[in-house]
Design a protein around this motif. Structure first.
Motif, PDB file in Angstrom:
ATOM      1  N   GLY A  12      11.550  -6.744  34.449  1.00  0.00           N
ATOM      2  CA  GLY A  12      10.380  -6.397  35.233  1.00  0.00           C
ATOM      3  C   GLY A  12       9.708  -7.562  35.935  1.00  0.00           C
ATOM      4  N   LEU A  13      10.174  -8.773  35.701  1.00  0.00           N
ATOM      5  CA  LEU A  13       9.625  -9.963  36.358  1.00  0.00           C
ATOM      6  C   LEU A  13      10.569 -10.363  37.488  1.00  0.00           C
ATOM      7  N   ARG A  14      10.060 -10.394  38.710  1.00  0.00           N
ATOM      8  CA  ARG A  14      10.906 -10.728  39.850  1.00  0.00           C
ATOM      9  C   ARG A  14      11.011 -12.241  39.996  1.00  0.00           C
ATOM     10  N   LEU A  15      12.244 -12.731  39.971  1.00  0.00           N
ATOM     11  CA  LEU A  15      12.515 -14.152  40.126  1.00  0.00           C
ATOM     12  C   LEU A  15      13.127 -14.414  41.496  1.00  0.00           C
ATOM     13  N   HIS A  16      12.693 -15.472  42.123  1.00  0.00           N
ATOM     14  CA  HIS A  16      13.172 -15.855  43.452  1.00  0.00           C
ATOM     15  C   HIS A  16      14.033 -17.109  43.339  1.00  0.00           C
ATOM     16  N   TYR A  17      15.104 -17.148  44.144  1.00  0.00           N
ATOM     17  CA  TYR A  17      15.888 -18.378  44.201  1.00  0.00           C
ATOM     18  C   TYR A  17      16.399 -18.591  45.625  1.00  0.00           C
ATOM     19  N   LEU A  18      16.751 -19.840  45.901  1.00  0.00           N
ATOM     20  CA  LEU A  18      17.311 -20.233  47.193  1.00  0.00           C
ATOM     21  C   LEU A  18      18.792 -20.517  47.017  1.00  0.00           C
ATOM     22  N   GLU A  19      19.551 -20.239  48.065  1.00  0.00           N
ATOM     23  CA  GLU A  19      21.001 -20.394  47.967  1.00  0.00           C
ATOM     24  C   GLU A  19      21.545 -21.096  49.211  1.00  0.00           C
ATOM     25  N   TRP A  20      22.356 -22.115  48.969  1.00  0.00           N
ATOM     26  CA  TRP A  20      23.061 -22.831  50.039  1.00  0.00           C
ATOM     27  C   TRP A  20      24.564 -22.817  49.752  1.00  0.00           C
ATOM     28  N   GLY A  21      25.358 -22.970  50.797  1.00  0.00           N
ATOM     29  CA  GLY A  21      26.792 -23.179  50.625  1.00  0.00           C
ATOM     30  C   GLY A  21      27.569 -21.912  50.338  1.00  0.00           C
ATOM     31  N   LYS A  22      28.866 -22.110  50.098  1.00  0.00           N
ATOM     32  CA  LYS A  22      29.792 -20.987  49.915  1.00  0.00           C
ATOM     33  C   LYS A  22      30.019 -20.717  48.430  1.00  0.00           C
ATOM     34  N   LYS A  23      30.147 -19.454  48.091  1.00  0.00           N
ATOM     35  CA  LYS A  23      30.287 -19.058  46.692  1.00  0.00           C
ATOM     36  C   LYS A  23      31.618 -19.497  46.086  1.00  0.00           C
ATOM     37  N   GLU A  24      32.597 -19.845  46.925  1.00  0.00           N
ATOM     38  CA  GLU A  24      33.879 -20.300  46.386  1.00  0.00           C
ATOM     39  C   GLU A  24      33.772 -21.708  45.803  1.00  0.00           C
ATOM     40  N   LYS A  25      32.726 -22.439  46.173  1.00  0.00           N
ATOM     41  CA  LYS A  25      32.549 -23.806  45.702  1.00  0.00           C
ATOM     42  C   LYS A  25      32.000 -23.815  44.274  1.00  0.00           C
ATOM     43  N   GLN A  26      32.127 -24.959  43.620  1.00  0.00           N
ATOM     44  CA  GLN A  26      31.562 -25.113  42.279  1.00  0.00           C
ATOM     45  C   GLN A  26      30.043 -24.918  42.337  1.00  0.00           C
ATOM     46  N   PRO A  27      29.478 -24.148  41.405  1.00  0.00           N
ATOM     47  CA  PRO A  27      28.040 -23.910  41.449  1.00  0.00           C
ATOM     48  C   PRO A  27      27.235 -25.098  40.935  1.00  0.00           C
ATOM     49  N   MET A  28      26.103 -25.335  41.571  1.00  0.00           N
ATOM     50  CA  MET A  28      25.131 -26.328  41.136  1.00  0.00           C
ATOM     51  C   MET A  28      23.765 -25.637  41.078  1.00  0.00           C
ATOM     52  N   LEU A  29      23.180 -25.604  39.893  1.00  0.00           N
ATOM     53  CA  LEU A  29      21.887 -24.957  39.695  1.00  0.00           C
ATOM     54  C   LEU A  29      20.809 -26.025  39.562  1.00  0.00           C
ATOM     55  N   LEU A  30      19.757 -25.902  40.378  1.00  0.00           N
ATOM     56  CA  LEU A  30      18.671 -26.873  40.427  1.00  0.00           C
ATOM     57  C   LEU A  30      17.397 -26.262  39.857  1.00  0.00           C
ATOM     58  N   LEU A  31      16.773 -26.968  38.923  1.00  0.00           N
ATOM     59  CA  LEU A  31      15.549 -26.499  38.276  1.00  0.00           C
ATOM     60  C   LEU A  31      14.428 -27.510  38.535  1.00  0.00           C
ATOM     61  N   HIS A  32      13.371 -27.052  39.167  1.00  0.00           N
ATOM     62  CA  HIS A  32      12.247 -27.917  39.548  1.00  0.00           C
ATOM     63  C   HIS A  32      11.339 -28.223  38.363  1.00  0.00           C
ATOM     64  N   GLY A  33      10.363 -29.084  38.593  1.00  0.00           N
ATOM     65  CA  GLY A  33       9.397 -29.454  37.570  1.00  0.00           C
ATOM     66  C   GLY A  33       8.157 -28.577  37.579  1.00  0.00           C
ATOM     67  N   PHE A  34       7.281 -28.835  36.615  1.00  0.00           N
ATOM     68  CA  PHE A  34       6.024 -28.107  36.451  1.00  0.00           C
ATOM     69  C   PHE A  34       5.155 -28.266  37.699  1.00  0.00           C
ATOM     70  N   MET A  35       4.605 -27.160  38.160  1.00  0.00           N
ATOM     71  CA  MET A  35       3.683 -27.078  39.300  1.00  0.00           C
ATOM     72  C   MET A  35       4.369 -27.261  40.646  1.00  0.00           C
ATOM     73  N   THR A  36       5.715 -27.310  40.662  1.00  0.00           N
ATOM     74  CA  THR A  36       6.385 -27.412  41.954  1.00  0.00           C
ATOM     75  C   THR A  36       7.176 -26.131  42.225  1.00  0.00           C
ATOM     76  N   HIS A  37       8.327 -26.228  42.889  1.00  0.00           N
ATOM     77  CA  HIS A  37       8.997 -25.023  43.374  1.00  0.00           C
ATOM     78  C   HIS A  37      10.408 -25.351  43.819  1.00  0.00           C
ATOM     79  N   ALA A  38      11.174 -24.308  44.098  1.00  0.00           N
ATOM     80  CA  ALA A  38      12.574 -24.475  44.475  1.00  0.00           C
ATOM     81  C   ALA A  38      12.749 -25.298  45.745  1.00  0.00           C
ATOM     82  N   HIS A  39      11.793 -25.199  46.672  1.00  0.00           N
ATOM     83  CA  HIS A  39      11.918 -25.937  47.934  1.00  0.00           C
ATOM     84  C   HIS A  39      11.782 -27.452  47.752  1.00  0.00           C
ATOM     85  N   SER A  40      11.375 -27.898  46.580  1.00  0.00           N
ATOM     86  CA  SER A  40      11.325 -29.339  46.344  1.00  0.00           C
ATOM     87  C   SER A  40      12.715 -29.964  46.411  1.00  0.00           C
TER      88      SER A  40
END
Length: 273
Positions: A12-40
């Protein structure tokens, strides 16, 4: 290339994420710090989008992700969100990168699911409570505005806290981290400010992650800003010993935000790793 905005539901909690690149590539997951956001991570992701399938998550209560009605922002709550995202997107052989709070969440996830992470990068993430780090977090909470008349005012406040950041980066962080409360009204944070109030009331302490480090099986890079008030040199060295396959580096001309404060050196360090 602009990232794609994506959403998923977590109980029930909607989570937002940003996505770059092609899905065939190795995935890299980026987690921001406190009080910031994915666009950092925007500039960093732009540099690596041709090599990886990059996902930057707005962790609960931050950016465009929903706030938790019952203020569920524990380490376990973040772990559940990250595990859900990785399962739903079927991310395998993951490169997991976390800054500060995001680094702590990345470390905990990797300790619990070591088989899913190929490489782990922890950026200025404190392993446990420390007086110096707690005092600095209190200072940041006190001096980051909860209301402002303009984005320029917010950017200037960020620059006062982190003078090694360029004013352009401060404006970019502010534009994605604040919103108008109403049309023509003041700018307010997008992150759930109750997290800050609660943290301040608790003395800005944090959970002890030292016991989990021995479970991190993958090659791990610990990154410290040379002037960091959050991660001491002694703790960075100790982490590199406690985590079986870890090394650590310091980024010069950087404090707690080396990704943005010294992007050229940070990019080279990550590429080398």
């Amino acid at each position: 290339m602009e990232p794609k905005d994506k959403y998923l539901d977590r109980k029930g909690l909607r989570l937002h994420y940003l996505e770059w690149g092609k899905k065939e590539k190795q995935p890299m997951l980026l987690l921001h710090g406190f009080m910031t956001h994915a666009h950092s991570w925007d500039a960093f992701a732009s540099d690596f989008r041709d090599q990886y399938h990059i996902i930057a998550l707005d962790q609960r209560g931050h950016g465009e992700s929903q706030w938790s009605e019952d203020e569920a922002y524990s380490l376990d709550d973040h772990f559940s969100d990250i595990a859900h995202l990785i399962d739903v997107l079927e991310l395998m052989d993951l490169v997991l990168v976390g800054h500060s709070m995001g680094g702590r969440n990345a470390l905990f996830y990797t300790a619990c699911h070591p088989q899913n992470v190929e490489r782990l990068i922890l950026v200025d993430a404190r392993p446990a409570d420390s007086v110096k780090a707690s005092e600095r977090l209190k200072h940041d909470l006190l001096h980051l505005p909860l209301q402002a008349g303009s984005l320029d005012e917010i950017a200037q406040a960020m620059r006062m806290l982190y003078p090694l950041l360029s004013i352009e980066i401060c404006h970019a962080l502010a534009s994605h981290g604040y919103k108008e409360e109403r049309l023509g009204g003041p700018f307010v944070p997008k992150y759930d400010t109750r997290m800050g109030f609660h943290s301040d009331q608790m003395g800005c302490i944090t959970e002890d992650l030292w016991p989990f480090m021995k479970n991190v099986a993958c090659p791990t890079l610990i990154v410290r800003g040379e002037e960091s008030p959050f991660l001491s040199r002694e703790d960075a060295q100790k982490m590199s010993v406690m985590i079986p396959k870890a090394t650590w580096v310091e980024i010069p001309q950087a404090s707690h935000m080396p990704v943005q404060e010294n992007p050229v050196v940070f990019k080279r360090v990550i590429s080398d790793f």
